[in-house]
Design an enzyme around this catalytic site. Structure first.
Site, PDB file in Angstrom:
ATOM      1  N   ARG A 235      -1.737   4.174  -4.900  1.00  0.00           N
ATOM      2  CA  ARG A 235      -1.025   5.090  -5.794  1.00  0.00           C
ATOM      3  C   ARG A 235      -1.549   5.070  -7.235  1.00  0.00           C
ATOM      4  NH1 ARG A 235       4.625   2.725  -3.723  1.00  0.00           N
ATOM      5  NH2 ARG A 235       3.194   1.058  -3.116  1.00  0.00           N
TER       6      ARG A 235
ATOM      7  N   GLY B 244      11.387  -1.200  -0.401  1.00  0.00           N
ATOM      8  CA  GLY B 244      12.073  -1.655   0.809  1.00  0.00           C
ATOM      9  C   GLY B 244      13.554  -1.860   0.497  1.00  0.00           C
TER      10      GLY B 244
HETATM   11  C1  UD1 Z   1       6.450  -4.252  -0.937  1.00  0.00           C
HETATM   12  C2  UD1 Z   1       7.554  -4.578   0.090  1.00  0.00           C
HETATM   13  C3  UD1 Z   1       8.807  -3.806  -0.284  1.00  0.00           C
HETATM   14  C4  UD1 Z   1       9.214  -4.129  -1.696  1.00  0.00           C
HETATM   15  C5  UD1 Z   1       8.076  -3.898  -2.656  1.00  0.00           C
HETATM   16  C6  UD1 Z   1       8.457  -4.452  -4.020  1.00  0.00           C
HETATM   17  C7  UD1 Z   1       6.418  -5.007   2.203  1.00  0.00           C
HETATM   18  C8  UD1 Z   1       6.117  -4.476   3.545  1.00  0.00           C
HETATM   19  N1  UD1 Z   1       7.116  -4.201   1.410  1.00  0.00           N
HETATM   20  O1  UD1 Z   1       6.152  -2.863  -0.776  1.00  0.00           O
HETATM   21  O2  UD1 Z   1       9.854  -4.154   0.611  1.00  0.00           O
HETATM   22  O3  UD1 Z   1      10.338  -3.336  -2.053  1.00  0.00           O
HETATM   23  O4  UD1 Z   1       6.885  -4.594  -2.239  1.00  0.00           O
HETATM   24  O5  UD1 Z   1       7.446  -4.220  -4.980  1.00  0.00           O
HETATM   25  O6  UD1 Z   1       6.072  -6.135   1.910  1.00  0.00           O
HETATM   26  N2  UD1 Z   1      -0.957  -6.897  -0.569  1.00  0.00           N
HETATM   27  C9  UD1 Z   1      -1.920  -7.729  -0.058  1.00  0.00           C
HETATM   28  N3  UD1 Z   1      -2.445  -7.440   1.171  1.00  0.00           N
HETATM   29  C10 UD1 Z   1      -2.047  -6.393   1.909  1.00  0.00           C
HETATM   30  C11 UD1 Z   1      -1.039  -5.534   1.382  1.00  0.00           C
HETATM   31  C12 UD1 Z   1      -0.511  -5.820   0.142  1.00  0.00           C
HETATM   32  O7  UD1 Z   1      -2.311  -8.709  -0.695  1.00  0.00           O
HETATM   33  O8  UD1 Z   1      -2.567  -6.226   3.019  1.00  0.00           O
HETATM   34  C13 UD1 Z   1      -0.411  -7.206  -1.907  1.00  0.00           C
HETATM   35  C14 UD1 Z   1      -0.667  -6.111  -2.911  1.00  0.00           C
HETATM   36  O9  UD1 Z   1      -1.890  -6.355  -3.609  1.00  0.00           O
HETATM   37  C15 UD1 Z   1       0.518  -6.200  -3.838  1.00  0.00           C
HETATM   38  C16 UD1 Z   1       1.627  -6.753  -2.946  1.00  0.00           C
HETATM   39  O10 UD1 Z   1       0.988  -7.305  -1.822  1.00  0.00           O
HETATM   40  O11 UD1 Z   1       0.290  -7.099  -4.908  1.00  0.00           O
HETATM   41  C17 UD1 Z   1       2.627  -5.677  -2.521  1.00  0.00           C
HETATM   42  O12 UD1 Z   1       1.936  -4.686  -1.804  1.00  0.00           O
HETATM   43  P1  UD1 Z   1       2.309  -3.144  -1.919  1.00  0.00           P
HETATM   44  O13 UD1 Z   1       1.393  -2.386  -1.041  1.00  0.00           O
HETATM   45  O14 UD1 Z   1       2.378  -2.737  -3.337  1.00  0.00           O
HETATM   46  O15 UD1 Z   1       3.751  -3.175  -1.250  1.00  0.00           O
HETATM   47  P2  UD1 Z   1       4.905  -2.106  -1.478  1.00  0.00           P
HETATM   48  O16 UD1 Z   1       4.623  -0.908  -0.669  1.00  0.00           O
HETATM   49  O17 UD1 Z   1       5.165  -1.939  -2.918  1.00  0.00           O
HETATM   50 CA    CA Z   2       4.182  -2.648  -4.851  1.00  0.00          CA
END
Ligand code: UD1
Ligand code: CA
Length: 451
Positions: free
Chosen positions: A8, A139
């Protein structure tokens, strides 16, 4: 967790590398993690792993024994991210705090409370939640009839009813490591995004009869994630307003126009200093008391003493200015330029890697590079230390009580002795002994001056 790209953001750069308050977002998260003095901090990297790793290693060089990096090969969701750290979690049971790399403003105090609540409830998992006016994108925390934890549902998987829930998962949790590892092995990517959700783990624990607690926090901003550039700009604004407010209320600093002044939260500014609009004070700069910083100037990672006047549009980087000095307008100090007490650098003067002695003045149109200048010396307009021969840089030394005439070229390496004078337009190619007048091209000794 700092492995995601951050779709995003619409950026070629990993989201956690974008800067907030002058530092990468992920550095804020590492800072708060280290502030809790844990046994170790594991940073999960994936997208632009090398860059993320490099910025953290640079920002936290002093804490490198506590930091380790875990590589998540493919970004298959937050559950997969934590699974990548499985070997680090195996063995003896520990309490693990999971932070999201994109939630930069959370305070150590809040996390300490979360940990305390987790430990006192003897929970397998405790989730930090918050209520939002607009929960879109997050979430949702679904509670059971008794008000306890039921499950977390992601925006994309939620029903219309579930989407009405305003309490959201902040993405910050405590887990008991043994339970976490066991439950992670059981999550499946059967959701709209086809990802392994960490948010499925608490419900698995609950179905096993384990205790899942919720810690509802009251400051939404503090625990919100940055997902878009618009949010990043809002966060920036918020951090800036807090910093300037603190400087005004606690430290007695005057801001002529607080909403157009930019001060890093890591900088300090002394009492009765006045800061005009469009000034940027960056990094770990230290500004003394009763200074004036006029409009359009930038001070980065520099130390400024008391009663210093920095006139309009100066750039001061990695430098040091002692008490009662004046700089500018339109001056440039960089690479460890040092001004001793009462010295003055005027308009269109650049000072690089040089020391200017007490009470010495260089008022106009001058370049001082790799120079050491003594006390009570005057550098005439248009003086240049010719420090570069096309291959190497060479030093210029100007001793105390010297008068350098306008438009003097000092061909380095060269030394001008104590009490000497160079005529206007001199090209000084050889050392000038003390108390001597030189002039011409190349400069020749004209007469001996009284010492
Ligand atoms: C996530 C939560 C959501 C919460 C939100 C709060 C999940 C499935 N959802 O969603 O419930 O409300 O955060 O901000 O966890 N990341 C990795 N590896 C991956 C995917 C993500 O390291 O494969 C890291 C990203 O770099 C980031 C964090 O995890 O720092 C959160 O990932 P993001 O994709 O932003 O999750 P949200 O969709 O925001
Ligand atoms: Ca996030």
């Amino acid at each position: 967790m700092a492995a995601g790209l951050g779709t995003r953001m619409k950026s070629n750069r990993a989201k956690v590398l974008h800067k907030l308050d002058g530092r990468p977002i992920v550095s804020h998260v590492c800072k708060v993690a280290l502030a809790l003095k844990p046994k170790g901090v594991f940073v999960i990297v994936g997208h632009q792993a090398e860059e993320v790793r490099a910025v953290i290693e640079k920002d936290f060089a002093a804490a490198k024994d506590q930091l380790a990096f875990v590589h998540q090969r493919e970004q298959r969701g937050t559950g997969d991210a934590v699974m990548a750290a499985e070997t680090n979690l195996a063995g003896e049971n520990r309490t693990v705090l999971i932070l999201s790399g994109d939630v930069p403003l959370v305070r150590a105090q809040t996390l300490t409370k979360l940990l305390e609540e987790h430990l006192s409830a003897r929970a397998a998992c405790t989730i930090l939640s918050v209520r939002l006016e607009n929960p879109t994108g997050y979430g949702r925390m679904i509670r059971d009839d008794a008000g306890g934890f039921a499950k977390i549902v992601e925006q994309k998987d939620a029903t219309d009813d579930e989407r009405q829930v305003r309490e959201i998962n902040t993405g910050i949790y405590c887990f008991e490591s043994a339970k976490l590892v066991a439950a992670l092995a059981r999550i499946k990517p059967n959701n709209k995004q086809g990802e392994y959700y960490l948010t499925d783990v608490p419900a698995i624990l609950k179905s096993d009869g384990d205790q899942v607690a919720i810690h509802l926090h009251n400051d939404a901003r503090e625990v919100s994630g940055v997902n878009t550039r618009a949010e990043l700009a809002e966060f920036e604004n918020l951090v800036r307003r807090n910093t300037i407010r603190r400087l005004m209320l606690e430290d007695g600093v005057t801001f002529v126009d607080p909403s157009h002044t930019y001060v890093s939260s890591e900088a300090t500014v002394g009492r009765d200093t006045i800061i005009q609009p469009n000034v940027h004070i960056q990094g770990k700069s230290v500004i003394g008391e009763a200074c004036e910083i006029h409009q359009g100037s930038r001070v980065t990672d520099s130390r400024i003493g008391d009663r210093v006047i920095i006139k309009d549009h100066c750039v001061i980087v990695d430098s040091e200015i002692a008490n009662d000095c004046a700089v500018g307008p339109f001056a440039h100090l960089r690479m460890n330029a040092v001004m001793e007490e009462r010295s003055v650098v005027g308009n269109f003067v650049e000072v690089k890697k040089s020391r200017i002695g007490r009470g010495t003045k260089s008022m106009h149109l001058t370049y001082l590079g790799d120079a050491t200048i003594g006390e009570e010396t005057n550098i005439g307009a248009g003086t240049v230390t010719c420090n570069y021969d096309g291959k190497d840089k060479h030093p210029t030394i100007i001793e105390d009580h010297v008068r350098i005439g306008s438009d003097t070229m000092l061909i380095a390496p060269v030394r001008v002795g104590h009490g000497s004078v160079t005529g206007a337009g001199s090209v000084v190619t050889e050392d000038v002994p003390p108390n001597t007048l030189v002039a011409g091209v190349p400069a020749k000794v004209k007469k001996k001056l009284k010492g």
